[in-house]
Design an enzyme around this catalytic site. Structure first.
Site, PDB file in Angstrom:
ATOM      1  N   GLY A 174     -43.344 -99.180   7.437  1.00 13.51           N
ATOM      2  CA  GLY A 174     -44.136-100.167   8.170  1.00 13.51           C
ATOM      3  C   GLY A 174     -45.479 -99.637   8.637  1.00 13.51           C
ATOM      4  O   GLY A 174     -46.528-100.239   8.386  1.00 13.51           O
TER       5      GLY A 174
ATOM      6  N   TYR B  36     -34.533 -85.945  17.574  1.00  8.66           N
ATOM      7  CA  TYR B  36     -35.802 -86.625  17.283  1.00  8.66           C
ATOM      8  C   TYR B  36     -36.898 -86.181  18.252  1.00  8.66           C
ATOM      9  O   TYR B  36     -38.024 -85.875  17.837  1.00  8.66           O
ATOM     10  CB  TYR B  36     -35.590 -88.136  17.369  1.00  8.66           C
ATOM     11  CG  TYR B  36     -36.802 -88.961  17.007  1.00  8.66           C
ATOM     12  CD1 TYR B  36     -37.151 -89.164  15.673  1.00  8.66           C
ATOM     13  CD2 TYR B  36     -37.583 -89.555  17.988  1.00  8.66           C
ATOM     14  CE1 TYR B  36     -38.258 -89.929  15.335  1.00  8.66           C
ATOM     15  CE2 TYR B  36     -38.692 -90.322  17.662  1.00  8.66           C
ATOM     16  CZ  TYR B  36     -39.021 -90.508  16.330  1.00  8.66           C
ATOM     17  OH  TYR B  36     -40.119 -91.265  16.004  1.00  8.66           O
TER      18      TYR B  36
END
Length: 248
Positions: free
Chosen positions: A15, A155
């Site tokens: 995206g 993360y």
């Protein structure tokens, strides 16, 4: 050497990556897009959906977890184009779990993909930029690399590591007119995020002072600033695009 500027983008088909490529092509860049695996139908569909010509993009098969093969593929692509002016390290994954329950595999997958592969991609590009005595590198981190996030120890660590890597590389590249910076997005309206339940999206928006998600175009615009002539005196910095979610 071609007069057309060249940008290598990882995670190009996602995206945010798609919007970065769109704005780079509009600015006149040729794109080297790393992909794994090569899927002709997907690539053609992506080119059509973005309004790109075949000549706008060179797809390069790079399993970024295979260092030798990926390095060779990137070097070959750069040699074919004759130059590389911009690198956008945008590829990344999540494997969320609380640390108590996180498996070593979940930890390793995220660290390897988000952080370890920075070496594989960046070194051949950086070496070419040293030869050229010019270049711009933009590494995509995350608001969670700045503030941390529950259930994302892997993360958050990987995205924080990107910031440290950037600051060190910026010092090495400065004398050769290579600027290295970070864009750290907050929650962004990518297809993956907008596919979530409406109530989940609303709960996220409620935490953001600007009360909305970022548009991918806003993240890409930050990248474009850093690679433009207007960003020529910016290096080693982290540009946060998070709607005020984390102010520092």
């Amino acid at each position: 050497m071609s007069e057309q500027k060249v940008a290598l983008v990882t995670g190009a088909l996602g995206g945010i990556g798609s919007e970065i490529c769109r704005q780079l092509v509009t600015a006149g860049y040729k794109i080297i897009a790393t992909v794994v695996p090569r899927e002709e139908d997907r690539e053609k569909q992506w080119l059509q959906s973005e309004g790109f010509q075949d000549s706008d993009v060179r797809f390069v098969l790079t399993d970024l977890n295979n260092h030798e093969a990926a390095t060779a593929a990137i070097q070959e692509a750069i040699a074919a184009e004759g130059r590389v002016d911009v690198l956008v390290n945008n590829a990344g994954i999540t494997r969320d779990a609380t640390f108590k329950k996180m498996s070593y595999e979940q930890w390793s997958q995220v660290i390897d993909t988000n952080l370890k592969t920075l070496f594989t991609v960046t070194q051949p590009v950086f070496n070419k930029m040293l030869e050229q005595k010019s270049g711009r590198i933009v590494n995509i981190s995350s608001v969670n690399g700045l503030k941390g996030q529950f259930g994302q120890a892997n993360y958050s660590a990987s995205k924080a590591g990107i910031i440290g890597f950037t600051k060190a590389l910026a010092q090495e590249g400065a004398r050769s007119n290579i600027c290295v910076n970070v864009v750290a997005p907050g929650y962004t309206a990518t297809p993956m995020v907008t596919a979530m339940r409406e109530d989940v999206i609303k709960s996220i928006e409620a935490q953001i002072p600007l009360q909305r998600l970022a548009a991918p175009a806003e993240i890409a615009a930050a990248v474009m600033y850093l690679v433009s002539e207007h960003g020529a005196y910016v290096t080693g910095e982290t540009l946060s695009i998070n709607g005020g979610l984390y102010m520092h």
